[in-house]
Design a protein around this motif. Structure first.
Motif, mmCIF file in Angstrom:
data_model
loop_
_atom_site.group_PDB
_atom_site.id
_atom_site.type_symbol
_atom_site.label_atom_id
_atom_site.label_comp_id
_atom_site.label_asym_id
_atom_site.label_seq_id
_atom_site.Cartn_x
_atom_site.Cartn_y
_atom_site.Cartn_z
ATOM 1 N N GLY A 86 0.760 -1.237 0.000
ATOM 2 C CA GLY A 86 0.000 0.000 0.000
ATOM 3 C C GLY A 86 0.791 1.287 0.000
ATOM 4 O O GLY A 86 0.210 2.362 0.174
ATOM 5 N N ILE A 87 2.116 1.220 -0.184
ATOM 6 C CA ILE A 87 2.912 2.440 -0.298
ATOM 7 C C ILE A 87 3.770 2.324 -1.559
ATOM 8 O O ILE A 87 3.534 1.449 -2.392
ATOM 9 C CB ILE A 87 3.780 2.695 0.957
ATOM 10 C CG1 ILE A 87 4.672 1.482 1.277
ATOM 11 C CG2 ILE A 87 2.903 3.025 2.143
ATOM 12 C CD1 ILE A 87 5.599 1.703 2.471
ATOM 13 N N PHE A 88 4.736 3.194 -1.738
ATOM 14 C CA PHE A 88 5.662 3.063 -2.862
ATOM 15 C C PHE A 88 7.043 3.511 -2.389
ATOM 16 O O PHE A 88 7.176 4.104 -1.313
ATOM 17 C CB PHE A 88 5.184 3.851 -4.091
ATOM 18 C CG PHE A 88 5.247 5.351 -3.965
ATOM 19 C CD1 PHE A 88 6.377 6.050 -4.356
ATOM 20 C CD2 PHE A 88 4.167 6.081 -3.476
ATOM 21 C CE1 PHE A 88 6.444 7.444 -4.264
ATOM 22 C CE2 PHE A 88 4.217 7.461 -3.381
ATOM 23 C CZ PHE A 88 5.365 8.146 -3.771
ATOM 24 N N PRO A 89 8.101 3.202 -3.134
ATOM 25 C CA PRO A 89 9.447 3.568 -2.690
ATOM 26 C C PRO A 89 9.572 5.085 -2.566
ATOM 27 O O PRO A 89 9.521 5.801 -3.563
ATOM 28 C CB PRO A 89 10.354 3.016 -3.801
ATOM 29 C CG PRO A 89 9.556 1.949 -4.465
ATOM 30 C CD PRO A 89 8.138 2.422 -4.393
ATOM 31 N N GLY A 90 9.733 5.573 -1.338
ATOM 32 C CA GLY A 90 9.721 7.012 -1.110
ATOM 33 C C GLY A 90 11.035 7.598 -0.664
ATOM 34 O O GLY A 90 11.119 8.792 -0.367
ATOM 35 N N LYS A 105 -1.422 5.278 -8.019
ATOM 36 C CA LYS A 105 -1.696 6.557 -8.681
ATOM 37 C C LYS A 105 -0.702 7.623 -8.231
ATOM 38 O O LYS A 105 -0.199 8.413 -9.046
ATOM 39 C CB LYS A 105 -3.128 6.998 -8.368
ATOM 40 C CG LYS A 105 -3.550 8.264 -9.094
ATOM 41 C CD LYS A 105 -5.016 8.595 -8.806
ATOM 42 C CE LYS A 105 -5.441 9.864 -9.534
ATOM 43 N NZ LYS A 105 -6.863 10.195 -9.263
ATOM 44 N N ALA A 106 -0.403 7.645 -6.928
ATOM 45 C CA ALA A 106 0.539 8.635 -6.408
ATOM 46 C C ALA A 106 1.930 8.413 -6.983
ATOM 47 O O ALA A 106 2.637 9.371 -7.337
ATOM 48 C CB ALA A 106 0.586 8.561 -4.884
ATOM 49 N N MET A 107 2.344 7.161 -7.085
ATOM 50 C CA MET A 107 3.664 6.874 -7.628
ATOM 51 C C MET A 107 3.752 7.290 -9.095
ATOM 52 O O MET A 107 4.750 7.877 -9.529
ATOM 53 C CB MET A 107 4.006 5.392 -7.495
ATOM 54 C CG MET A 107 5.374 5.029 -8.065
ATOM 55 S SD MET A 107 5.934 3.392 -7.556
ATOM 56 C CE MET A 107 4.638 2.376 -8.215
ATOM 57 N N LEU A 108 2.710 7.012 -9.853
ATOM 58 C CA LEU A 108 2.712 7.417 -11.259
ATOM 59 C C LEU A 108 2.798 8.940 -11.368
ATOM 60 O O LEU A 108 3.516 9.467 -12.233
ATOM 61 C CB LEU A 108 1.447 6.900 -11.941
ATOM 62 C CG LEU A 108 1.373 7.098 -13.451
ATOM 63 C CD1 LEU A 108 2.503 6.364 -14.150
ATOM 64 C CD2 LEU A 108 0.025 6.614 -13.984
ATOM 65 N N THR A 110 4.363 11.260 1.238
ATOM 66 C CA THR A 110 3.690 11.756 2.444
ATOM 67 C C THR A 110 2.177 11.654 2.287
ATOM 68 O O THR A 110 1.461 11.218 3.204
ATOM 69 C CB THR A 110 4.088 13.216 2.716
ATOM 70 O OG1 THR A 110 5.506 13.281 2.926
ATOM 71 C CG2 THR A 110 3.373 13.769 3.931
ATOM 72 N N SER A 111 1.675 12.026 1.122
ATOM 73 C CA SER A 111 0.244 11.944 0.851
ATOM 74 C C SER A 111 -0.262 10.518 1.002
ATOM 75 O O SER A 111 -1.322 10.270 1.600
ATOM 76 C CB SER A 111 -0.043 12.463 -0.565
ATOM 77 O OG SER A 111 -1.377 12.208 -0.945
ATOM 78 N N VAL A 112 0.487 9.570 0.475
ATOM 79 C CA VAL A 112 0.077 8.163 0.554
ATOM 80 C C VAL A 112 0.085 7.675 2.000
ATOM 81 O O VAL A 112 -0.831 6.968 2.443
ATOM 82 C CB VAL A 112 0.998 7.290 -0.328
ATOM 83 C CG1 VAL A 112 0.850 5.812 0.010
ATOM 84 C CG2 VAL A 112 0.675 7.513 -1.797
ATOM 85 N N LEU A 113 1.117 8.041 2.755
ATOM 86 C CA LEU A 113 1.197 7.585 4.138
ATOM 87 C C LEU A 113 0.040 8.103 4.984
ATOM 88 O O LEU A 113 -0.356 7.468 5.963
ATOM 89 C CB LEU A 113 2.525 8.012 4.769
ATOM 90 C CG LEU A 113 3.759 7.219 4.350
ATOM 91 C CD1 LEU A 113 4.984 7.761 5.054
ATOM 92 C CD2 LEU A 113 3.592 5.743 4.670
ATOM 93 N N LEU A 114 -0.503 9.234 4.613
ATOM 94 C CA LEU A 114 -1.617 9.800 5.363
ATOM 95 C C LEU A 114 -2.973 9.272 4.893
ATOM 96 O O LEU A 114 -3.998 9.570 5.494
ATOM 97 C CB LEU A 114 -1.595 11.328 5.259
ATOM 98 C CG LEU A 114 -0.408 12.004 5.956
ATOM 99 C CD1 LEU A 114 -0.369 13.484 5.620
ATOM 100 C CD2 LEU A 114 -0.474 11.797 7.459
ATOM 101 N N ASN A 115 -2.974 8.486 3.828
ATOM 102 C CA ASN A 115 -4.215 7.913 3.316
ATOM 103 C C ASN A 115 -4.591 6.700 4.170
ATOM 104 O O ASN A 115 -3.759 5.823 4.390
ATOM 105 C CB ASN A 115 -4.018 7.498 1.851
ATOM 106 C CG ASN A 115 -5.322 7.106 1.192
ATOM 107 O OD1 ASN A 115 -5.979 6.156 1.604
ATOM 108 N ND2 ASN A 115 -5.699 7.827 0.149
#
Length: 731
Positions: free
Chosen positions: A155-159, A263-266, A289-294
C-alpha cells in the motif's frame, strides 16, 4: 544501539558494515540513518580514506526494508501537523542518500570519493534504495536472494528516492514492473535488467577493487552529468509521451482507481520527469507523504505486512514445544491432495500419497512433475529440484506406508460418511501420537472428529484451490481439538510457507461463511433485474478481484446447488436464500454449470476462455430501473463484512487480524481496505451501523446491524481500537 560500524584498511578503503542487533535481517531505524550519515561524513572528511564500501554483517542478506516504526515516529513528531512531520523525516532521508550519491563532489562534479555497495544477498525496499544511491552495486551470486522494491504490495511506494532513481536509471517503461508490480529478481536477473552492476562470488572484494580503481567519471550518476536524457524519453518527448499515456491506462486498468499508492507513484514519476533531479526528489517525498496519510495505505500496511507477519510467526500459537512435520501422509490424490503433496515436497517434507489405487496415487504424484516441468520451462526451477521433490513423494494404495507419519491430512470427497470411513481406516495404521487433519471447506470438524478415537488429535486444515497458488490456510479447531494439534497445524503451514489463520468450528468456518453471502448477493441482484454487467463491474471497481458471478462460475454452479440443498436441509424454515436458489437451480437445469462446462453466467469458447456475460440472463431476468453504483457496491461489501462481524460475535474468530488477513488472502476482499474490519473502521462504526439499517430496510434482514457493531457505533470506537493486538495483550 550501534547499527553501523566503520573500519579503514591499509589501502584507505573505509568499510561501513550494517548489522542491526537482535535481527536476522537488517531493518532501518531513525537512529540507524543518523549513524550512517555520521560515518559517511567522517569518511568523506578523512583524507586517508580513498573510497567507501557499504555492506551487511548479516549472512545472505543486505536488508529487508524499513522499520515501520520509523514512519510512525515521523507522524508523531509532526504533532498537530503529521504531514509536516512525515515530509520533514522523508526529506532528511533524501538528504542522507543524496550525500552518499554526491560523495563530496562540487557543482562541477569534481572532488568526490567512490562509494560502492556489496550485497551478500537479499536487498528489499530501503535495503535497495540505499544501494541505488551508491556509485556501483555488487551482489553475491546467490540464487535465493531477492532484489527489488516491493512497497507497492503493502500500500505504499518507494519514497526514499528509489522511485526517482530507478526511473532515471532504466526509463519509465523498464522500471514499471519493479515499481508498479513490486517485481523481485535474483541477482543475475537483476543485473540483466540493469538494477545492479555486477554479480560475483566475492562482492566485497570486487567492490573494494572497484573503489581503488575508480576514476572521477565513474562516480558521476547519469542524471548529474551534463546532457542527461531519460531512457525511453521524458514525457515531453514523443516516445516518452506514449509511455506515460500507456502507463496511466495500465495503472488505472489494474487498480480500478482504488489503490492510492499506484496513482501517487505514477504522479511522482511523471511530475518528477519534468524537472531536475533534486526537485524530483521533493516531488516524490510529497506524494509519499500523501500516501502515508491515506487510511487505505495504513490499513494495507497493518494487514498485509504487520498482521500477516505476526500470524506467520505464530502470534496465536499455543505454548507447546516445536511440532515440525517430518513425514506427512496425504489421503486422496485428487486436485487438493496432489496440491498438498506438491507444496509439502517443495518444502522438503517426506510425503506418502495414498489413494484407492496405485494408478490414482501415481496420477497425483504426476501433478508435481507437471508443475515442476512448467517451472523448468520458465526457468523458475531446475531439473535437480524437480528430481528432489519427486523423490520425497511415495505414491501408493497401501495404508501401511503411513507408518512413521507425524501428520496425516485426509483430502477425500466432501461427504461425511466417506470421510468417516477413511478416517477409521487410516487410524488403524497411523502412529498413536499422529495428528490427523481433515481438509474440508464446509463440514463441521467436531462432527467429523467422532470418527476418531483421539478427538484431541483431530483438526481441520482448509486449503484453498489451487493449493500451490493460494497463500492462505484456514485451521479449524473442533470442540475437543488439543493444543498440540493446533501447534502441529501451524508449524506445518509455516513449513510450507503459507499464512495461517485459526478459527473455531462452525458451519462454513470463516472464509466460506463470508464468501457465500458475496456470491449469493450477486445472484440475488440478477433475480431482482439488476444488470449482470453492473454487478460484476461494481465489484471490480470497489476492489474485488472477481465479480460474484465470475466467482461462482469458477467454483462451479453445481457445487453451489449442493451447498444450497445441504444448507436448506440443515436450517429448515430459517433458510434465507430461496431467491438465490431459484437462479442457480435454473442455471443447473439449463446445463450451465460454470467454466468446467464451458457455460455459466458467462459464455466460454471451446478452449474454456471466458467471453461475455450470457445473454440468456437478460431474457430470463429483464433489467428494470438500475440502482446507483454505490448501492450495488455497498451491498456486495456489507454482506461480507457483516458476516465477519457475526463470526467475531459467535466466537468463530478470536483475532480480528485473522479476519482481515484471511479475507484478503482467502478470497480477495478489497485489499485496499485492509480487510472487512479495516473497511468498517475506515467508514467509521457509526456510519456503518447507519448504512446497515438502511440496507436492511431496503433489502432484508441479512443486512441487520449486529449487536456488536451497534454497541461500538454507540461508543464511537473502531474494531482495532477495541480488539487490536495492543488492546488484546493489555486485557
Amino acid at each position: 544501539m550501534t547499527e553501523f560500524t566503520m573500519s579503514t584498511d591499509a589501502d584507505g578503503v573505509a568499510l561501513i558494515v550494517w548489522d542491526t542487533p537482535g535481527k536476522s535481517m537488517n531493518v532501518m531505524s531513525i537512529e540507524g540513518f543518523h549513524q550512517l550519515s555520521r560515518l559517511v561524513d567522517d569518511a568523506l572528511a578523512d583524507e586517508a580514506v580513498t573510497g567507501i564500501v557499504l555492506t551487511s554483517g548479516k549472512a545472505g542478506s543486505f536488508a529487508g526494508g524499513m522499520d515501520l516504526g520509523v514512519l510512525a515516529k515521523m507522524r508523531e513528531d509532526g504533532g498537530d501537523d503529521p504531514a509536516a512531520g512525515i515530509l520533514d523525516g522523508i526529506l532528511q532521508i533524501h538528504t542522507i542518500l543524496r550525500k552518499i550519491e554526491r560523495a563530496g563532489m562540487d557543482e562541477r562534479n569534481k572532488g568526490g570519493k567512490p562509494i560502492a555497495c556489496a550485497l551478500p544477498g537479499t536487498a528489499l525496499g530501503i535495503g535497495f534504495e540505499i544501494p541505488l544511491a551508491c556509485h556501483r552495486i555488487f551482489a553475491a551470486d546467490n540464487p535465493k536472494a531477492k532484489i527489488g522494491l516491493p512497497e507497492i504490495m503493502v500500500g505504499i511506494f518507494p519514497g526514499a528516492g528509489g522511485t526517482t532513481r530507478l526511473v532515471r536509471k532504466l526509463g519509465a517503461m523498464a522500471a514499471s514492473p519493479y515499481l508498479l508490480e513490486g517485481k523481485l529478481s535474483d541477482p543475475k536477473k537483476a543485473k540483466a535488467a540493469g538494477l545492479i552492476d555486477e554479480v560475483c562470488d566475492d562482492p566485497l572484494a570486487a567492490a573494494k577493487a572497484w573503489v581503488l580503481a575508480a576514476k572521477p567519471a565513474d562516480i558521476v550518476k547519469p542524471w548529474d552529468a551534463k546532457g542527461y536524457k531519460m531512457p525511453g524519453g521524458a514525457p515531453y518527448h514523443p516516445a516518452g509521451f506514449m509511455t506515460f499515456v500507456g502507463a496511466s491506462a495500465m495503472v488505472h486498468g489494474k487498480t480500478k482507481g482504488v489503490y492510492p499508492a499506484a496513482k501517487a507513484m505514477l504522479s511522482a514519476v511523471y511530475e518528477g520527469a519534468l524537472v531536475p533531479f533534486d526537485t524530483a526528489l521533493k516531488i516524490e517525498a510529497r506524494w509519499f507523504t500523501s500516501v502515508l496519510l491515506n487510511p487505505s495505505s495504513a490499513a494495507m500496511i497493518r494487514s498485509l505486512f504487520l498482521s500477516k507477519e505476526a500470524l506467520e510467526k505464530g502470534a496465536n500459537r499455543p505454548d507447546v514445544p516445536p511440532q515440525q512435520v517430518r513425514k506427512l501422509g496425504v489421503i486422496g490424490a485428487g486436485m487438493m491432495g496432489a496440491g498438498i503433496a506438491l507444496v509439502s515436497a517443495m518444502a522438503g517434507i517426506e510425503v506418502v500419497l495414498v489413494d484407492q489405487s496405485k494408478a490414482a496415487a501415481d496420477k497425483g504424484r504426476d501433478h508435481t512433475a507437471a508443475y515442476m516441468d512448467k517451472g523448468i520451462a520458465r526457468r523458475k526451477t531446475t531439473p535437480e529440484q524437480k528430481a528432489a521433490a519427486l523423490a520425497l513423494i511415495t505414491a501408493t494404495d497401501d495404508y501401511a506406508a503411513l507408518e512413521g507419519c507425524d501428520l496425516i491430512i485426509e483430502a477425500v470427497f466432501e461427504d461425511p460418511k466417506i470421510k468417516a470411513e477413511v478416517t477409521a481406516q487410516v487410524l488403524r495404521h497411523a502412529p498413536q501420537d499422529c495428528i490427523f487433519a481433515t481438509n474440508t471447506s464446509t463440514l463441521p470438524i467436531s462432527q467429523l472428529a467422532k470418527a476418531s478415537n483421539n478427538p484431541e488429535q483431530f483438526i481441520g486444515i482448509h486449503f484453498f484451490s489451487p493449493v500451490e497458488k493460494m497463500a492462505l490456510v484456514e485451521i479449524i479447531k473442533g470442540r475437543a481439538t488439543g493444543a498440540r494439534a493446533v501447534a502441529k497445524a501451524l508449524d506445518f503451514v509455516r513449513q510450507i510457507r503459507k499464512t495461517p489463520i485459526v478459527v473455531n468450528d462452525a458451519r462454513f468456518f470463516y472464509a466460506n461463511r463470508c464468501i457465500i453471502p458475496y456470491i449469493n448477493e450477486g445472484i440475488r441482484m440478477v433475480a431482482e433485474g439488476v444488470s449482470p454487467a453492473l454487478i460484476e463491474n461494481a465489484a471490480k471497481l470497489v476492489g474485488m478481484p472477481l465479480g460474484p458471478l465470475q466467482l461462482v462460475d469458477e467454483t462451479s454452479i453445481d457445487l453451489g446447488v449442493k451447498i444450497a440443498k445441504a444448507t436448506r436441509s440443515a436450517m429448515g424454515e430459517a433458510y434465507p436464500d430461496g431467491a438465490v436458489d431459484e437462479v442457480i437451480f435454473w442455471m443447473a437445469d439449463e446445463g450451465r454449470l460454470g467454466r468446467k462446462a464451458k457455460a455459466g453466467f458467462y459464455d466460454y469458447d471451446e478452449a474454456g476462455k471466458r467471453g461475455l456475460l450470457w445473454d440468456g440472463l437478460a431474457a430470463k431476468y429483464p433489467a428494470g430501473p438500475q440502482p446507483p453504483l454505490i448501492e450495488v457496491q455497498q451491498r456486495l461489501l456489507f454482506v461480507q463484512a457483516l458476516e465477519a462481524v457475526r463470526a467475531l460475535e459467535d466466537g468463530v474468530l478470536s483475532d480480528i487480524r485473522e479476519g482481515d488477513v484471511g479475507a484478503i488472502l482467502g478470497w480477495g476482499f478489497a485489499p485496499w481496505s485492509g480487510g472487512p474490519f479495516g473497511w468498517l473502521d475506515m467508514l467509521g462504526t457509526p456510519y456503518a451501523a447507519e448504512r446497515c439499517e438502511a440496507l436492511a430496510q431496503a433489502h432484508g434482514a441479512r443486512f441487520a446491524c449486529p449487536d456488536l457493531l451497534r454497541e461500538m457505533a454507540e461508543d464511537g470506537i473502531g474494531f482495532y481500537q477495541r480488539f487490536g493486538p495492543a488492546r488484546t495483550a493489555a486485557a
